[in-house]
Design a protein around this motif. Sequence first.
Motif, PDB file in Angstrom:
ATOM      1  N   SER A  31      37.111 -11.077  19.804  1.00 49.33           N
ATOM      2  CA  SER A  31      35.842 -11.242  19.116  1.00 49.33           C
ATOM      3  C   SER A  31      36.132 -11.578  17.658  1.00 49.33           C
ATOM      4  CB  SER A  31      35.003  -9.960  19.214  1.00 49.33           C
ATOM      5  OG  SER A  31      33.796 -10.091  18.487  1.00 49.33           O
ATOM      6  N   LEU A  32      35.512 -12.662  17.145  1.00 54.71           N
ATOM      7  CA  LEU A  32      35.766 -13.061  15.766  1.00 54.71           C
ATOM      8  C   LEU A  32      34.566 -13.801  15.205  1.00 54.71           C
ATOM      9  CD1 LEU A  32      38.092 -16.182  15.609  1.00 54.71           C
ATOM     10  CD2 LEU A  32      37.089 -15.402  17.724  1.00 54.71           C
ATOM     11  N   PRO A  33      34.312 -13.641  13.890  1.00 53.30           N
ATOM     12  CA  PRO A  33      33.238 -14.408  13.249  1.00 53.30           C
ATOM     13  C   PRO A  33      33.676 -15.842  12.972  1.00 53.30           C
ATOM     14  CG  PRO A  33      34.293 -12.976  11.648  1.00 53.30           C
ATOM     15  CD  PRO A  33      34.924 -12.674  12.980  1.00 53.30           C
ATOM     16  N   VAL A  34      32.716 -16.788  13.025  1.00 56.35           N
ATOM     17  CA  VAL A  34      33.012 -18.209  12.834  1.00 56.35           C
ATOM     18  C   VAL A  34      31.965 -18.795  11.894  1.00 56.35           C
ATOM     19  CG1 VAL A  34      33.243 -20.448  13.951  1.00 56.35           C
ATOM     20  CG2 VAL A  34      34.021 -18.406  15.136  1.00 56.35           C
ATOM     21  N   SER A  35      32.405 -19.619  10.958  1.00 55.89           N
ATOM     22  CA  SER A  35      31.493 -20.398  10.125  1.00 55.89           C
ATOM     23  C   SER A  35      32.068 -21.791   9.944  1.00 55.89           C
ATOM     24  CB  SER A  35      31.276 -19.736   8.761  1.00 55.89           C
ATOM     25  OG  SER A  35      32.483 -19.712   8.017  1.00 55.89           O
ATOM     26  N   LEU A  36      31.179 -22.782   9.844  1.00 55.70           N
ATOM     27  CA  LEU A  36      31.560 -24.188   9.702  1.00 55.70           C
ATOM     28  C   LEU A  36      31.112 -24.682   8.337  1.00 55.70           C
ATOM     29  CD1 LEU A  36      30.344 -25.467  13.203  1.00 55.70           C
ATOM     30  CD2 LEU A  36      32.542 -24.447  12.631  1.00 55.70           C
ATOM     31  N   GLU A  37      31.982 -25.398   7.657  1.00 52.80           N
ATOM     32  CA  GLU A  37      31.670 -25.941   6.337  1.00 52.80           C
ATOM     33  C   GLU A  37      31.914 -27.441   6.334  1.00 52.80           C
ATOM     34  OE1 GLU A  37      33.841 -23.925   3.327  1.00 52.80           O
ATOM     35  OE2 GLU A  37      32.970 -21.948   3.753  1.00 52.80           O
ATOM     36  N   GLY A  38      31.018 -28.171   5.657  1.00 52.46           N
ATOM     37  CA  GLY A  38      31.179 -29.612   5.501  1.00 52.46           C
ATOM     38  C   GLY A  38      31.054 -30.367   6.805  1.00 52.46           C
ATOM     39  N   ILE A  39      29.926 -30.196   7.511  1.00 48.59           N
ATOM     40  CA  ILE A  39      29.688 -30.900   8.777  1.00 48.59           C
ATOM     41  C   ILE A  39      29.079 -32.265   8.450  1.00 48.59           C
ATOM     42  CG2 ILE A  39      28.545 -30.799  11.017  1.00 48.59           C
ATOM     43  CD1 ILE A  39      28.330 -27.766  10.609  1.00 48.59           C
ATOM     44  N   THR A  40      29.753 -33.322   8.828  1.00 54.08           N
ATOM     45  CA  THR A  40      29.263 -34.670   8.556  1.00 54.08           C
ATOM     46  C   THR A  40      29.272 -35.488   9.836  1.00 54.08           C
ATOM     47  OG1 THR A  40      31.473 -35.478   7.966  1.00 54.08           O
ATOM     48  CG2 THR A  40      30.105 -34.626   6.183  1.00 54.08           C
ATOM     49  N   GLY A  41      28.351 -36.448   9.896  1.00 57.05           N
ATOM     50  CA  GLY A  41      28.286 -37.356  11.031  1.00 57.05           C
ATOM     51  C   GLY A  41      27.871 -38.729  10.557  1.00 57.05           C
ATOM     52  N   GLY A  42      28.247 -39.720  11.313  1.00 58.33           N
ATOM     53  CA  GLY A  42      27.886 -41.096  10.983  1.00 58.33           C
ATOM     54  C   GLY A  42      26.519 -41.450  11.525  1.00 58.33           C
ATOM     55  N   GLU A  43      26.406 -42.596  12.141  1.00 61.00           N
ATOM     56  CA  GLU A  43      25.125 -43.071  12.634  1.00 61.00           C
ATOM     57  C   GLU A  43      24.605 -42.184  13.756  1.00 61.00           C
ATOM     58  OE1 GLU A  43      25.616 -47.048  13.846  1.00 61.00           O
ATOM     59  OE2 GLU A  43      26.033 -47.826  11.825  1.00 61.00           O
ATOM     60  N   LEU A  44      23.291 -41.922  13.724  1.00 60.82           N
ATOM     61  CA  LEU A  44      22.619 -41.131  14.741  1.00 60.82           C
ATOM     62  C   LEU A  44      21.641 -42.022  15.481  1.00 60.82           C
ATOM     63  CD1 LEU A  44      21.864 -38.409  16.082  1.00 60.82           C
ATOM     64  CD2 LEU A  44      20.218 -38.075  14.224  1.00 60.82           C
ATOM     65  N   GLY A  45      21.815 -42.113  16.785  1.00 64.07           N
ATOM     66  CA  GLY A  45      20.906 -42.909  17.607  1.00 64.07           C
ATOM     67  C   GLY A  45      20.251 -42.038  18.660  1.00 64.07           C
ATOM     68  N   LEU A  46      18.893 -42.050  18.713  1.00 66.66           N
ATOM     69  CA  LEU A  46      18.130 -41.265  19.667  1.00 66.66           C
ATOM     70  C   LEU A  46      17.281 -42.209  20.511  1.00 66.66           C
ATOM     71  CD1 LEU A  46      16.900 -38.399  17.289  1.00 66.66           C
ATOM     72  CD2 LEU A  46      18.919 -38.392  18.766  1.00 66.66           C
ATOM     73  N   ASN A  47      17.218 -41.937  21.791  1.00 63.94           N
ATOM     74  CA  ASN A  47      16.495 -42.795  22.714  1.00 63.94           C
ATOM     75  C   ASN A  47      15.398 -42.018  23.425  1.00 63.94           C
ATOM     76  OD1 ASN A  47      18.309 -44.978  22.167  1.00 63.94           O
ATOM     77  ND2 ASN A  47      19.768 -44.064  23.599  1.00 63.94           N
ATOM     78  N   SER A  48      14.261 -42.715  23.688  1.00 61.38           N
ATOM     79  CA  SER A  48      13.143 -42.152  24.461  1.00 61.38           C
ATOM     80  C   SER A  48      12.662 -40.844  23.864  1.00 61.38           C
ATOM     81  CB  SER A  48      13.555 -41.959  25.930  1.00 61.38           C
ATOM     82  OG  SER A  48      13.947 -43.178  26.519  1.00 61.38           O
ATOM     83  N   ILE A  49      12.068 -40.927  22.662  1.00 59.92           N
ATOM     84  CA  ILE A  49      11.553 -39.768  21.964  1.00 59.92           C
ATOM     85  C   ILE A  49      10.099 -39.593  22.358  1.00 59.92           C
ATOM     86  CG2 ILE A  49      11.203 -38.694  19.703  1.00 59.92           C
ATOM     87  CD1 ILE A  49      13.342 -40.612  18.638  1.00 59.92           C
ATOM     88  N   SER A  50       9.745 -38.411  22.830  1.00 57.34           N
ATOM     89  CA  SER A  50       8.366 -38.113  23.239  1.00 57.34           C
ATOM     90  C   SER A  50       7.868 -36.917  22.437  1.00 57.34           C
ATOM     91  CB  SER A  50       8.324 -37.803  24.746  1.00 57.34           C
ATOM     92  OG  SER A  50       7.031 -37.413  25.126  1.00 57.34           O
ATOM     93  N   VAL A  51       6.721 -37.105  21.742  1.00 54.14           N
ATOM     94  CA  VAL A  51       6.094 -36.061  20.933  1.00 54.14           C
ATOM     95  C   VAL A  51       4.784 -35.668  21.606  1.00 54.14           C
ATOM     96  CG1 VAL A  51       5.221 -35.424  18.669  1.00 54.14           C
ATOM     97  CG2 VAL A  51       7.166 -36.983  18.858  1.00 54.14           C
ATOM     98  N   ASN A  52       4.639 -34.395  21.967  1.00 51.82           N
ATOM     99  CA  ASN A  52       3.430 -33.913  22.651  1.00 51.82           C
ATOM    100  C   ASN A  52       2.589 -33.080  21.714  1.00 51.82           C
ATOM    101  OD1 ASN A  52       4.309 -35.049  25.075  1.00 51.82           O
ATOM    102  ND2 ASN A  52       5.498 -33.224  25.587  1.00 51.82           N
ATOM    103  N   LYS A  53       1.318 -33.416  21.624  1.00 51.84           N
ATOM    104  CA  LYS A  53       0.298 -32.658  20.900  1.00 51.84           C
ATOM    105  C   LYS A  53       0.679 -32.476  19.437  1.00 51.84           C
ATOM    106  CE  LYS A  53      -2.797 -28.718  21.183  1.00 51.84           C
ATOM    107  NZ  LYS A  53      -3.091 -27.411  21.819  1.00 51.84           N
ATOM    108  N   LEU A  54       0.453 -33.511  18.645  1.00 54.52           N
ATOM    109  CA  LEU A  54       0.684 -33.480  17.204  1.00 54.52           C
ATOM    110  C   LEU A  54      -0.648 -33.182  16.521  1.00 54.52           C
ATOM    111  CD1 LEU A  54       2.887 -35.867  15.176  1.00 54.52           C
ATOM    112  CD2 LEU A  54       0.555 -35.423  14.387  1.00 54.52           C
ATOM    113  N   THR A  55      -0.702 -32.124  15.735  1.00 52.50           N
ATOM    114  CA  THR A  55      -1.925 -31.696  15.044  1.00 52.50           C
ATOM    115  C   THR A  55      -1.685 -31.671  13.555  1.00 52.50           C
ATOM    116  OG1 THR A  55      -2.531 -30.323  16.933  1.00 52.50           O
ATOM    117  CG2 THR A  55      -3.636 -29.854  14.862  1.00 52.50           C
TER     118      THR A  55
END
Length: 319
Positions: free
Chosen positions: A294-318
């Motif tokens: 058992s050990l504690p974990v932390s992440l520092e400096g998380i980076t990512g390049g291009e993000l592509g998302l497909n077929s986004i569905s939004v239900n009930k926007l108020t």
Amino acid sequence: MSLKERLSADSLMESLPVSRDLLTRLGLLGAQVSRKIAIDQVSIDNGTLHNLKVETVNLGSASIGSLKVENGSASVNNANAVLNQVRSIVELGFHLDWKIDLGWIGSWDGSEDMGSLDIPVDLGTITVPDLGDIDLQIPSIDIPGLVAEMKPIDQLDLGNLDLGGVRLDKLSLPSAGLSITGMGVGELTLSSVTVPSADGEAIRVNRAAPTRQLSLPGASLANVSIPSISMPTATSGAFNADATASDKSVGIDVGILRVSVRVTPTVHLNVGSMTLSDAQLAADLGKVSINDISLPVSLEGITGGELGLNSISVNKLTF
């Protein structure tokens, strides 16, 4: 009328071509338009985050439930041994054994403890110039409650991260509310919004740490071999050793009476320290098991390049 009086709030409101009541109602309406966008559910079929990298993965002190070694063996070869401050006590324990035999009348026997005699001997320093090869067989060693300091992992490159079946429930954007000045909007509800795709140029998270510790069930290694390594000098602390020799007896037999004196020699050895030098150490471990990590974990400096998302569905926007 002076310039200051002309620029006062009351004068400006009187000069506008609308009534004071309408301006007051518009001001109250503008102050109340501070809303959040509530999204009941966002579903994303799939997506890809390119070039996911983590600058540092900090691993805290690992708590290890137990370390178990099974079927181990070790050997110490060609060692020189020096025993320092050696003291010895030779203990002679005396017992009187007797037996009376009166034939058909009966017989009796017994043993009496006659005490012991201690003979102290100061041996000083004992040098063993060349120990023979010492082979040790280790059936099992179980070490509970270990703590290990884990080094951080730097520059972790995870490549591309494929996302699938992402769903976000009960979103509220933004968390502090969205303010609109100069217009009033009542409640606006959209039953569903579908977006074919979305792109993002880059993402960065400075630090992420789970609230719970990372728990690992354990690991095991089989057939671990430690090759012969040199051990220039090794010094032990003080230790004691006891050795008991077989009994020696002296007696007389006069027919109906037999009497013997039995002596039990025991050597008590106390060594101040032992030094081994020029030794060769080798070991074979049949199985090493590490359990309940058992050990504690932390992440520092998380980076990512291009993000592509497909077929986004939004239900009930108020809004």
